[in-house]
Design an enzyme around this catalytic site. Structure first.
Site, PDB file in Angstrom:
ATOM      1  N   GLU A  94      -9.757  -5.178 -17.478  1.00 28.90           N
ATOM      2  CA  GLU A  94     -10.696  -6.007 -16.743  1.00 28.90           C
ATOM      3  C   GLU A  94     -11.648  -5.185 -15.890  1.00 28.90           C
ATOM      4  O   GLU A  94     -11.344  -4.059 -15.506  1.00 28.90           O
ATOM      5  CB  GLU A  94      -9.932  -6.979 -15.861  1.00 28.90           C
ATOM      6  CG  GLU A  94      -9.092  -6.275 -14.824  1.00 28.90           C
ATOM      7  CD  GLU A  94      -8.184  -7.232 -14.076  1.00 28.90           C
ATOM      8  OE1 GLU A  94      -7.694  -8.187 -14.691  1.00 28.90           O
ATOM      9  OE2 GLU A  94      -7.986  -7.003 -12.892  1.00 28.90           O
ATOM     10  N   CYS A 107     -16.662  -2.808 -10.665  1.00 28.29           N
ATOM     11  CA  CYS A 107     -15.322  -2.263 -10.445  1.00 28.29           C
ATOM     12  C   CYS A 107     -14.688  -2.080 -11.823  1.00 28.29           C
ATOM     13  O   CYS A 107     -14.593  -3.034 -12.592  1.00 28.29           O
ATOM     14  CB  CYS A 107     -14.527  -3.252  -9.595  1.00 28.29           C
ATOM     15  SG  CYS A 107     -12.794  -2.842  -9.445  1.00 28.29           S
ATOM     16  N   CYS A 118       3.065   0.059  -7.264  1.00 27.47           N
ATOM     17  CA  CYS A 118       3.016  -0.391  -5.867  1.00 27.47           C
ATOM     18  C   CYS A 118       3.546  -1.815  -5.763  1.00 27.47           C
ATOM     19  O   CYS A 118       3.315  -2.645  -6.659  1.00 27.47           O
ATOM     20  CB  CYS A 118       1.592  -0.320  -5.335  1.00 27.47           C
ATOM     21  SG  CYS A 118       0.952   1.361  -5.341  1.00 27.47           S
ATOM     22  N   CYS A 121       1.165  -4.946  -6.192  1.00 24.66           N
ATOM     23  CA  CYS A 121       0.085  -4.843  -7.187  1.00 24.66           C
ATOM     24  C   CYS A 121       0.519  -5.388  -8.545  1.00 24.66           C
ATOM     25  O   CYS A 121       1.518  -4.941  -9.116  1.00 24.66           O
ATOM     26  CB  CYS A 121      -0.355  -3.392  -7.317  1.00 24.66           C
ATOM     27  SG  CYS A 121      -1.572  -3.134  -8.616  1.00 24.66           S
ATOM     28  N   CYS A 334      -7.935  -7.694  -8.406  1.00 26.80           N
ATOM     29  CA  CYS A 334      -7.923  -6.802  -9.559  1.00 26.80           C
ATOM     30  C   CYS A 334      -6.493  -6.742 -10.075  1.00 26.80           C
ATOM     31  O   CYS A 334      -5.552  -6.674  -9.318  1.00 26.80           O
ATOM     32  CB  CYS A 334      -8.353  -5.394  -9.141  1.00 26.80           C
ATOM     33  SG  CYS A 334     -10.118  -5.173  -9.126  1.00 26.80           S
TER      34      CYS A 334
HETATM   35  N1  SAH Z   1      -4.754   2.927  -8.395  1.00 29.69           N
HETATM   36  C1  SAH Z   1      -5.822   3.044  -7.471  1.00 29.69           C
HETATM   37  C2  SAH Z   1      -7.018   2.173  -7.829  1.00 29.69           C
HETATM   38  C3  SAH Z   1      -6.749   0.804  -8.337  1.00 29.69           C
HETATM   39  S1  SAH Z   1      -6.009  -0.303  -7.182  1.00 29.69           S
HETATM   40  C4  SAH Z   1      -5.353   2.778  -6.059  1.00 29.69           C
HETATM   41  O1  SAH Z   1      -4.221   2.361  -5.865  1.00 29.69           O
HETATM   42  O2  SAH Z   1      -6.135   3.048  -5.153  1.00 29.69           O
HETATM   43  C5  SAH Z   1      -7.408  -0.654  -6.130  1.00 29.69           C
HETATM   44  C6  SAH Z   1      -7.032  -1.223  -4.772  1.00 29.69           C
HETATM   45  O3  SAH Z   1      -6.517  -2.561  -4.915  1.00 29.69           O
HETATM   46  C7  SAH Z   1      -5.947  -0.407  -4.071  1.00 29.69           C
HETATM   47  O4  SAH Z   1      -6.314  -0.094  -2.749  1.00 29.69           O
HETATM   48  C8  SAH Z   1      -4.790  -1.337  -4.117  1.00 29.69           C
HETATM   49  O5  SAH Z   1      -3.905  -1.073  -3.078  1.00 29.69           O
HETATM   50  C9  SAH Z   1      -5.448  -2.696  -4.025  1.00 29.69           C
HETATM   51  N2  SAH Z   1      -4.556  -3.804  -4.410  1.00 29.69           N
HETATM   52  C10 SAH Z   1      -3.606  -3.804  -5.345  1.00 29.69           C
HETATM   53  N3  SAH Z   1      -2.944  -4.989  -5.359  1.00 29.69           N
HETATM   54  C11 SAH Z   1      -3.496  -5.760  -4.408  1.00 29.69           C
HETATM   55  C12 SAH Z   1      -3.252  -7.086  -3.917  1.00 29.69           C
HETATM   56  N4  SAH Z   1      -2.297  -7.849  -4.424  1.00 29.69           N
HETATM   57  N5  SAH Z   1      -4.015  -7.522  -2.904  1.00 29.69           N
HETATM   58  C13 SAH Z   1      -5.011  -6.741  -2.369  1.00 29.69           C
HETATM   59  N6  SAH Z   1      -5.274  -5.513  -2.801  1.00 29.69           N
HETATM   60  C14 SAH Z   1      -4.527  -5.006  -3.795  1.00 29.69           C
HETATM   61 FE1  SF4 Z   2      -0.621   1.151  -7.068  1.00 33.30          FE
HETATM   62 FE2  SF4 Z   2      -1.749  -0.807  -8.481  1.00 33.30          FE
HETATM   63 FE3  SF4 Z   2      -3.239   1.318  -7.687  1.00 33.30          FE
HETATM   64 FE4  SF4 Z   2      -1.358   1.566  -9.603  1.00 33.30          FE
HETATM   65  S1  SF4 Z   2      -3.227   0.309  -9.723  1.00 33.30           S
HETATM   66  S2  SF4 Z   2      -1.674   2.939  -7.873  1.00 33.30           S
HETATM   67  S3  SF4 Z   2       0.224   0.174  -8.902  1.00 33.30           S
HETATM   68  S4  SF4 Z   2      -2.271  -0.221  -6.395  1.00 33.30           S
END
Ligand code: SAH
Ligand code: SF4
Length: 355
Positions: A94, A107, A118, A121, A334
């Site tokens: 996406e 994005c 995480c 996520c 995302c």
């Molecule tokens: N892997 C990279 C980039 C993709 S995630 C990273 O972790 O930075 C991009 C952003 O979306 C990150 O800051 C992540 O913490 C955030 N994110 C992931 N899940 C989320 C959620 N449920 N609500 C808000 N932000 C979220």
């Molecule tokens: Fe963490 Fe999601 Fe970013 Fe992967 S995409 S590093 S699981 S926030």
């Protein structure tokens, strides 16, 4: 290479490689510039009308001009739009278009799934399927640019699915392609990479000579808490990540931004605010607070906790922004579209590729 077909995807080739490939076909160097410009406008080989028909046929037989198909598009009332793309090997990724009066941001995803896992996520909960190729990353911007016309994409952020620095070579190549004057010519200063914090790759990125923005997803100011929220912290603790951030800021002259998904009752305490203030002392930095988006595709984020935490941080002298939840009422965060699309695609794939 294009996943599935085994033919090279020309959209992922740097100009010098394209020049060499066309030279093998007996073509002069200026053809590379023509082909590159067409590809980055989203054209198929049949559209490249200033090329000889025999060359167009040859290229179509031996290579691909992009590989993604548009599987879904959802638009929010504020103009933000989420795109689901199907890859050649039938995975879903996406991208999000974020309009703004003074800029147009895309994005992009860098991997299918993510190995970091995480806690909050949706992408992380799926595990890693594979890295995206440079061509697949560039094509997300090209396709969204087609949909955004007459606006021009001015900014790209690597904040979609995946951990960009775990797919380092493809991501840096994609940046160079997006930045190239023959194509979309997006300024490197307007491209930002968001990472969970891989110190060696951050230091390597600092030495690339690119003026990329760097966003580090910190989310916690103690290793104990970060170990739980961002499991990779057990291998790369906060001190190592911040040392790499310092080097990045020093080498590039750019402020580093720190992302902080506010999980109410977990990482929004005055103790975390105080500790964060101490960690960031002396570092050219700002903090981006992101209200947690409930995973599972339902519900809207509540910004109250983020606004309260912002006040605590400002009290520590930290520069803070609270991310407005653009379009989230329709789109989710995302990483959340994929779950919805998987349901749709099981019901029968209606994937189309724009001409
Ligand atoms: N892997 C990279 C980039 C993709 S995630 C990273 O972790 O930075 C991009 C952003 O979306 C990150 O800051 C992540 O913490 C955030 N994110 C992931 N899940 C989320 C959620 N449920 N609500 C808000 N932000 C979220
Ligand atoms: Fe963490 Fe999601 Fe970013 Fe992967 S995409 S590093 S699981 S926030």
């Amino acid at each position: 290479m294009t996943p599935a077909s085994g033919r090279p995807d020309l959209l992922g080739l740097l100009p010098e490689r394209l020049v060499a490939l066309l030279a093998e076909l007996g073509q002069p160097a200026y053809r590379a510039r023509q082909v590159f410009a067409w590809l980055h406008r989203g054209a198929g080989f049949q559209d490249m009308t200033d090329l000889p028909a025999s060359l167009r046929r040859r290229l179509a037989e031996t290579s691909t001009a992009g590989t993604l198909r548009v599987a879904a598009r959802q638009t929010a009332p504020d103009g933000a739009a989420k795109f689901g793309f199907t890859t050649a090997d039938d995975n879903l990724i996406e991208s999000v278009l974020i309009p703004h009066p003074r800029r147009t941001t895309v994005c992009v995803s860098s991997q299918i799934g993510c190995a970091v896992g995480c806690q909050f996520c949706a992408t992380g909960q799926q595990g890693l399927v594979r890295d995206l190729t440079a061509g697949e990353i560039v094509e997300q911007v090209v396709r969204v640019q087609q949909a955004a016309l007459p606006h021009r994409v001015t900014n790209v952020v690597f904040m979609g699915m995946g951990e960009p620095l775990a797919n380092y070579d493809a991501v840096v190549r994609a940046v160079r392609l997006l930045n190239h004057p023959w194509g979309l010519h997006i300024a490197a200063r307007h491209i930002a990479i968001s990472t969970c914090g891989l110190p060696a790759q951050i230091i390597r990125l600092a030495a690339e000579g690119l003026q990329l923005g760097l966003a580090i997803s910190l989310h916690a100011a103690t290793d104990e808490m970060r170990d739980r929220l961002v499991p990779i912290n057990r291998r790369h603790p906060i001190a190592d990540v911040l040392q790499a951030a310092r080097e990045y800021a020093c080498r590039t002259g750019r402020k580093v931004s720190f992302q902080w998904v506010v999980v109410p009752g977990v990482n929004d305490t005055s103790d975390q605010a105080r500790r964060l203030g101490r960690l960031l002392r002396g570092l050219p930095a700002m903090v981006n607070l992101i209200p947690e988006n409930p995973t599972g595709g339902s519900g809207t984020p509540d910004a109250r906790a983020a606004l309260a935490f912002a006040r605590l941080l400002r009290g520590q002298g930290i520069e803070v922004a609270v991310r407005r939840s653009r379009g989230t009422e329709v789109l989710g965060a995302c990483g959340q579209l994929r779950g919805q699309l998987d349901d749709q695609s099981r019901a029968g794939r209606a994937a189309t590729r724009p001409a």
